[in-house]
Design a protein around this motif. Structure first.
Motif, PDB file in Angstrom:
ATOM      1  N   UNK A   1       0.808  -1.223   0.000  1.00  0.00           N
ATOM      2  CA  UNK A   1       0.000   0.000   0.000  1.00  0.00           C
ATOM      3  C   UNK A   1       0.839   1.270   0.000  1.00  0.00           C
ATOM      4  N   UNK A   2       2.156   1.149   0.180  1.00  0.00           N
ATOM      5  CA  UNK A   2       2.979   2.328   0.402  1.00  0.00           C
ATOM      6  C   UNK A   2       3.509   2.985  -0.865  1.00  0.00           C
ATOM      7  N   UNK A   3       3.774   2.214  -1.908  1.00  0.00           N
ATOM      8  CA  UNK A   3       4.506   2.743  -3.057  1.00  0.00           C
ATOM      9  C   UNK A   3       3.746   2.511  -4.357  1.00  0.00           C
ATOM     10  N   UNK A   4       3.662   3.554  -5.211  1.00  0.00           N
ATOM     11  CA  UNK A   4       2.996   3.382  -6.507  1.00  0.00           C
ATOM     12  C   UNK A   4       3.905   2.596  -7.452  1.00  0.00           C
TER      13      UNK A   4
ATOM     14  N   UNK B   1       2.009  -0.063  -7.028  1.00  0.00           N
ATOM     15  CA  UNK B   1       1.426  -1.149  -6.235  1.00  0.00           C
ATOM     16  C   UNK B   1       0.331  -0.648  -5.308  1.00  0.00           C
ATOM     17  N   UNK B   2       0.489   0.590  -4.832  1.00  0.00           N
ATOM     18  CA  UNK B   2      -0.509   1.136  -3.915  1.00  0.00           C
ATOM     19  C   UNK B   2      -1.871   1.249  -4.582  1.00  0.00           C
ATOM     20  N   UNK B   3      -1.893   1.606  -5.862  1.00  0.00           N
ATOM     21  CA  UNK B   3      -3.167   1.723  -6.579  1.00  0.00           C
ATOM     22  C   UNK B   3      -3.817   0.354  -6.753  1.00  0.00           C
ATOM     23  N   UNK B   4      -2.998  -0.646  -7.081  1.00  0.00           N
ATOM     24  CA  UNK B   4      -3.530  -2.000  -7.211  1.00  0.00           C
ATOM     25  C   UNK B   4      -4.070  -2.482  -5.864  1.00  0.00           C
ATOM     26  N   UNK B   5      -3.324  -2.176  -4.803  1.00  0.00           N
ATOM     27  CA  UNK B   5      -3.750  -2.608  -3.472  1.00  0.00           C
ATOM     28  C   UNK B   5      -5.079  -1.965  -3.089  1.00  0.00           C
ATOM     29  N   UNK B   6      -5.241  -0.688  -3.383  1.00  0.00           N
ATOM     30  CA  UNK B   6      -6.492  -0.013  -3.053  1.00  0.00           C
ATOM     31  C   UNK B   6      -7.661  -0.601  -3.841  1.00  0.00           C
ATOM     32  N   UNK B   7      -7.427  -0.881  -5.120  1.00  0.00           N
ATOM     33  CA  UNK B   7      -8.494  -1.492  -5.920  1.00  0.00           C
ATOM     34  C   UNK B   7      -8.860  -2.872  -5.369  1.00  0.00           C
ATOM     35  N   UNK B   8      -7.846  -3.620  -4.963  1.00  0.00           N
ATOM     36  CA  UNK B   8      -8.095  -4.954  -4.398  1.00  0.00           C
ATOM     37  C   UNK B   8      -8.923  -4.855  -3.119  1.00  0.00           C
ATOM     38  N   UNK B   9      -8.738  -3.767  -2.395  1.00  0.00           N
ATOM     39  CA  UNK B   9      -9.481  -3.568  -1.149  1.00  0.00           C
ATOM     40  C   UNK B   9     -10.878  -2.990  -1.375  1.00  0.00           C
ATOM     41  N   UNK B  10     -11.211  -2.734  -2.628  1.00  0.00           N
ATOM     42  CA  UNK B  10     -12.547  -2.247  -2.951  1.00  0.00           C
ATOM     43  C   UNK B  10     -12.674  -0.744  -3.043  1.00  0.00           C
ATOM     44  N   UNK B  11     -11.552  -0.043  -3.278  1.00  0.00           N
ATOM     45  CA  UNK B  11     -11.606   1.416  -3.364  1.00  0.00           C
ATOM     46  C   UNK B  11     -12.455   1.852  -4.559  1.00  0.00           C
ATOM     47  N   UNK B  12     -13.225   2.905  -4.343  1.00  0.00           N
ATOM     48  CA  UNK B  12     -14.008   3.437  -5.444  1.00  0.00           C
ATOM     49  C   UNK B  12     -13.175   4.436  -6.244  1.00  0.00           C
ATOM     50  N   UNK B  13     -13.752   4.960  -7.310  1.00  0.00           N
ATOM     51  CA  UNK B  13     -13.014   5.863  -8.198  1.00  0.00           C
ATOM     52  C   UNK B  13     -12.575   7.126  -7.474  1.00  0.00           C
TER      53      UNK B  13
END
Length: 540
Positions: free
Chosen positions: A233-236, A238-250
């Motif tokens: 979750x700390x570094x792009x 990967x952080x964007x992928x991690x947020x999407x995996x956690x169900x982050x909205x747009x």
């Protein structure tokens, strides 16, 4: 019925003593650069800002950020194993610092030390919670926290003595392997930690989480996967992928990208501003990356930008993954205010500590052998202040729910006043006396703030709460304090002005602590209800 080994008072205090010793070595290896600064500066031709970066940012960024996944590991895996592996890593890299021949090599070693040391506090804080009940928690944490100043004192005493003895014994290039005194000191600081690792791994027993409070917590599944997910979750990107995996909205993704853009723009602006204030000689290129020269200023503000982005991105992930932990930490005003206040106190204290000996050599003619006096002051005043801070704050809590924070406020104010005296007096004895008084009061904030933060979370969140508190302490305090003092010194040419400038933060610290005190009673009284409302099972 026989007494469980972990419940026996003698064994509990043995564990606490050993954890305190580990913490002392943590600070020996971290802070020995203080006494070695003039010699490293001369041999490697460094500026004050580069010294500040070595003491602070090179260590602090990785210490603070890796503390987050390692705290998750401590919350779910074997805490003794987490601590032992980290101890072995940072001890090895401290010893390896002896071979550094440039700023870049020493900075890389400091980065490794920071990653290793990030394991210590989350694991140890969590262990202490399960060895000592709520009534004695601040006192136990105060004893543990005294390791900071025992270690800081020992680093100055031992480092100064080794340099003085080494240089006196091996003159005219006769030293073994051609090592300078500061390199020998690094070896002497790092190697004993490897023996200490064995004591940790083979004599500390892992207690059941929460059992001492009658709320035993089952082991978490896949702790290494959880730690890796935390790091992700700390570094792009990967952080964007991690947020999407956690169900982050747009909207959450857009906020993350905006944070990233803001951090990049902020770093560029800060580099431009600070470079414009420095003479060309203070903007030397330290290395080239893809043909582009990297200055100390660029490295510093890029590191801070990475830290700010990583912190913001991680907070977004916490809100998605564990809304209860987010509610009880990031969503609790008294927790946030206390943690930030600790970060600002640390900014001042780390900024002053990094240049204490260098200031003494310039204004009072101190030599390496005087490290014994400075180290003794740090160990005695720091140890006594930390211990008394825990005892007084536990007693103050009996009279008022926010009593601990009132003790911390008084200590912060008295320490700042003593520091003004220390860095303005022309008397060497006045310098030493003010150093003792300032260190004594400065250390009294540690246990009260730590215990206050711990009391506002559930047992399963203790490692994460510790990492959050240390994130503020290290990213704000260690990441900015030493570098800002060094930068202001390079700009003004006056180390005294640079050191006094960080004390201007004291009024903000006092306001934050009083704000936390006003909200603390409500936060503690509603802990269970807020946890339940956020989705935690009633059994927690």
């Amino acid at each position: 019925m026989t007494t469980a080994p972990t419940s026996r008072p003698i064994y509990r205090f043995y564990v606490l003593g050993l954890l305190t010793l580990v913490y002392a070595f943590n600070f020996i290896d971290r802070q020995i650069v203080t006494i070695l600064a003039p010699y490293i500066k001369a041999d490697l031709h460094l500026s004050d800002a580069q010294l500040g970066m070595l003491f602070g940012t090179a260590f602090a960024l990785f210490y603070a950020l890796f503390g987050l996944p390692l705290a998750k590991l401590a919350d779910g895996w074997h805490r003794v194993g987490t601590l032992g592996i980290g101890l072995a890593l940072w001890s090895t890299l401290t010893a390896a610092s002896a071979g550094a021949a440039s700023f870049g090599q020493l900075a890389l070693a400091r980065i490794g030390v920071g990653i290793g040391e990030a394991s210590a506090a989350p694991a140890a804080f969590s262990l202490i919670q399960d060895y000592f009940g709520r009534r004695r928690r601040a006192t136990a944490l105060a004893i543990y926290s005294s390791g900071i100043y025992l270690g800081a004192g020992a680093s100055v005493m031992a480092g100064g003595s080794i340099v003085a003895a080494w240089d006196a014994t091996f003159a005219n290039d006769t030293a073994p392997l051609g090592l300078a005194g500061w390199q020998a000191a690094y070896l002497a600081a790092g190697l004993p930690g490897l023996a200490l690792t064995l004591l940790v791994l083979f004599t500390i027993r892992e207690p059941v989480r929460g059992a001492i409070e009658g709320r035993p917590q089952p082991p978490q599944s896949s702790p290494f996967r959880a730690a890796a997910a935390e790091l992700e979750t700390l570094f792009p990107p990967f952080s964007l992928w991690a947020l999407r995996h956690l169900g982050a909205d747009a909207a959450t993704i857009r906020r993350n990208l905006f944070l990233l853009a803001t951090c990049i723009a902020g770093a560029v602006l800060l580099v431009a501003i600070t470079d414009s204030l420095l003479a060309p000689a203070k903007r030397a290129v330290i290395t080239h990356i893809f043909g582009v020269g990297l200055t100390t200023n660029m490295a510093q503000w890029i590191a801070i930008a990475v830290g700010v982005y990583a912190t913001g991105s991680w907070m977004q992930a916490v809100r998605l993954r564990d809304p209860v932990a987010a509610k009880l930490t990031l969503g609790t005003p008294s927790f946030v205010a206390a943690a930030v206040a600790g970060g600002l106190i640390s900014l001042s204290s780390y900024g002053l500590a990094a240049f204490l000996f260098l200031f003494g050599t310039i204004h009072h003619g101190l030599t390496a052998s005087d490290g014994v006096t400075l180290g003794a002051i740090a160990a005695v005043a720091g140890g006594l202040g930390t211990l008394l801070g825990g005892i007084l704050s536990d007693a103050a809590r009996q009279f008022h729910p926010a009593g601990r924070l009132h003790v911390a406020s008084a200590a912060a104010l008295l320490s700042a006043l003593a520091s003004v005296w220390q860095y303005t007096t022309p008397s060497l004895y006045g310098f030493y006396g003010a150093n003792f008084v300032g260190t004594f009061f400065l250390t009294m904030w540690l246990a009260p703030v730590a215990a206050t933060c711990q009391d506002q979370v559930l047992p399963r969140m203790r490692g994460t709460a510790t990492a959050l508190q240390f994130l503020a302490t290290n990213l704000i305090g260690l990441g900015l304090g030493p570098y800002l003092v060094g930068l202001i010194s390079d700009i003004t040419g006056d180390l005294r002005t640079a050191m006094l400038s960080v004390l201007l933060l004291t009024p903000i610290v006092l306001l934050l602590l009083q704000y936390a005190a006003r909200h603390l009673q409500t936060a503690e009284a509603t802990l269970a209800d807020r946890a339940l409302a956020a989705g935690d099972p009633p059994s927690c």
